[in-house]
Design a protein around this motif. Structure first.
Motif, PDB file in Angstrom:
ATOM      1  N   GLY A 113       0.791  -1.220   0.000  1.00  0.00           N
ATOM      2  CA  GLY A 113       0.000   0.000   0.000  1.00  0.00           C
ATOM      3  C   GLY A 113       0.822   1.268   0.000  1.00  0.00           C
ATOM      4  N   LYS A 138      -8.104  -1.816   0.217  1.00  0.00           N
ATOM      5  CA  LYS A 138      -7.907  -2.127   1.630  1.00  0.00           C
ATOM      6  C   LYS A 138      -9.045  -3.033   2.083  1.00  0.00           C
ATOM      7  CE  LYS A 138      -5.494   2.121   3.031  1.00  0.00           C
ATOM      8  NZ  LYS A 138      -5.518   3.286   3.949  1.00  0.00           N
ATOM      9  N   ASP A 144      -3.621  -3.986   2.877  1.00  0.00           N
ATOM     10  CA  ASP A 144      -3.368  -2.744   2.148  1.00  0.00           C
ATOM     11  C   ASP A 144      -2.543  -3.082   0.909  1.00  0.00           C
ATOM     12  OD1 ASP A 144      -3.166  -0.164   1.355  1.00  0.00           O
ATOM     13  OD2 ASP A 144      -1.946   0.537   3.042  1.00  0.00           O
TER      14      ASP A 144
END
Length: 276
Positions: A113, A138, A144
């Motif tokens: 992420g 998410k 993530d």
């Protein structure tokens, strides 16, 4: 007369039934005419029959195999027989069809992420040959995650995305290897007092100023003292500090003696010693 009669009696065995029906006369010309008529008819019968070869009634020089006959030196055929006139065995690579990338296939590459920090300005920038698709997800199942898609694998695996993720997670590091008898690096008495000795009896160099120059870059030494590691957040800062340390730990005669430092997997090119 005797010669002509003997000639008639010496006909091939396959024409024995024809010659037996022909009477032998004492005239000089008649027996030959009477004997040749059935023989010519029989010869024509055999000629019309199909022989063992299809080219029995053709000129051998007009046969395609004879026209494409390949000879070596002095008109002699090749040792292993006639080579093929059309072959692709001598080509380095067989001919291929022209590459057609269509239909295009859209694939995705997963990143942590953290890769979302580049923002939409990077992923949706103008002037891309292979436009990128960007999804930031998410969820409890995937966590993530960032999915980057493109039809070109080089676009979705761009080095800029990989470098950005490494900068935010693990960083970058460079190893400096020390080789030679008496060559050693150590902290005296502790970090950041870095000392380097470039040989037996050589003067010890104090490299503390390089260790504390960049506060975000960390310099460490293994227990044996032959590997110096520089770790930092990005490539420019790590590379600058590592190169400056390398130049200090490389003596002038390293190309001849081999004593000194070099980057891992990049040894210094050795030169032969000139003898007087």
């Amino acid at each position: 007369m005797l010669s002509s009669s003997r000639h008639l009696l010496r006909q091939p065995s396959c024409l024995g039934h024809l010659s037996a029906s022909v009477p032998l006369l004492t005239c000089t010309s008649t027996p030959i005419l009477l004997a040749r008529a059935p023989v010519a008819a029989a010869a024509g019968h055999l000629t019309n029959a199909r022989g063992f070869s299809d080219f029995s009634n053709k000129n051998q020089r007009n046969v395609p195999a004879h026209k494409s006959k390949a000879l070596q030196y002095f008109g002699v055929e090749w040792f292993m027989g006639r080579p093929s006139t059309e072959t692709n065995t001598g080509m380095i690579e067989l001919p291929k069809d022209p590459f057609d990338p269509k239909p295009y296939k859209l694939d995705f590459r997963k990143y942590p992420g953290v890769a979302s920090g580049l923002g939409a300005e990077f992923y949706y920038r103008d002037g891309q040959k292979s436009p990128l698709s960007y999804y930031h997800m998410k969820s409890p199942a995937t966590g993530d995650m960032v999915a980057v898609g493109a039809t070109d694998p080089r676009a979705r695996e761009a080095r800029m995305i990989d470098n950005y993720v490494k900068e935010k997670t693990r960083g970058f590091a460079v190893q400096i290897v020390l080789e030679g008898r008496g060559v050693k690096a150590y902290f005296e008495p502790k970090y950041p007092k870095l000392m380097v000795r470039l040989g037996v009896g050589a003067k010890v160099k104090d490299l503390t100023e390089y260790v504390v120059r960049d506060p975000d870059c960390e310099v460490s030494v293994n227990k044996k003292g032959d590997v110096v590691v520089v770790h930092g957040p990005n490539k420019p800062r790590v590379g600058t500090l590592a190169y400056r340390l390398l130049k200090v730990m490389q003596p002038k005669l390293q190309t001849y003696t081999g004593k000194g430092a070099h980057f891992a997997f990049h040894p210094v090119r050795r030169l032969a010693v000139r003898k007087k």
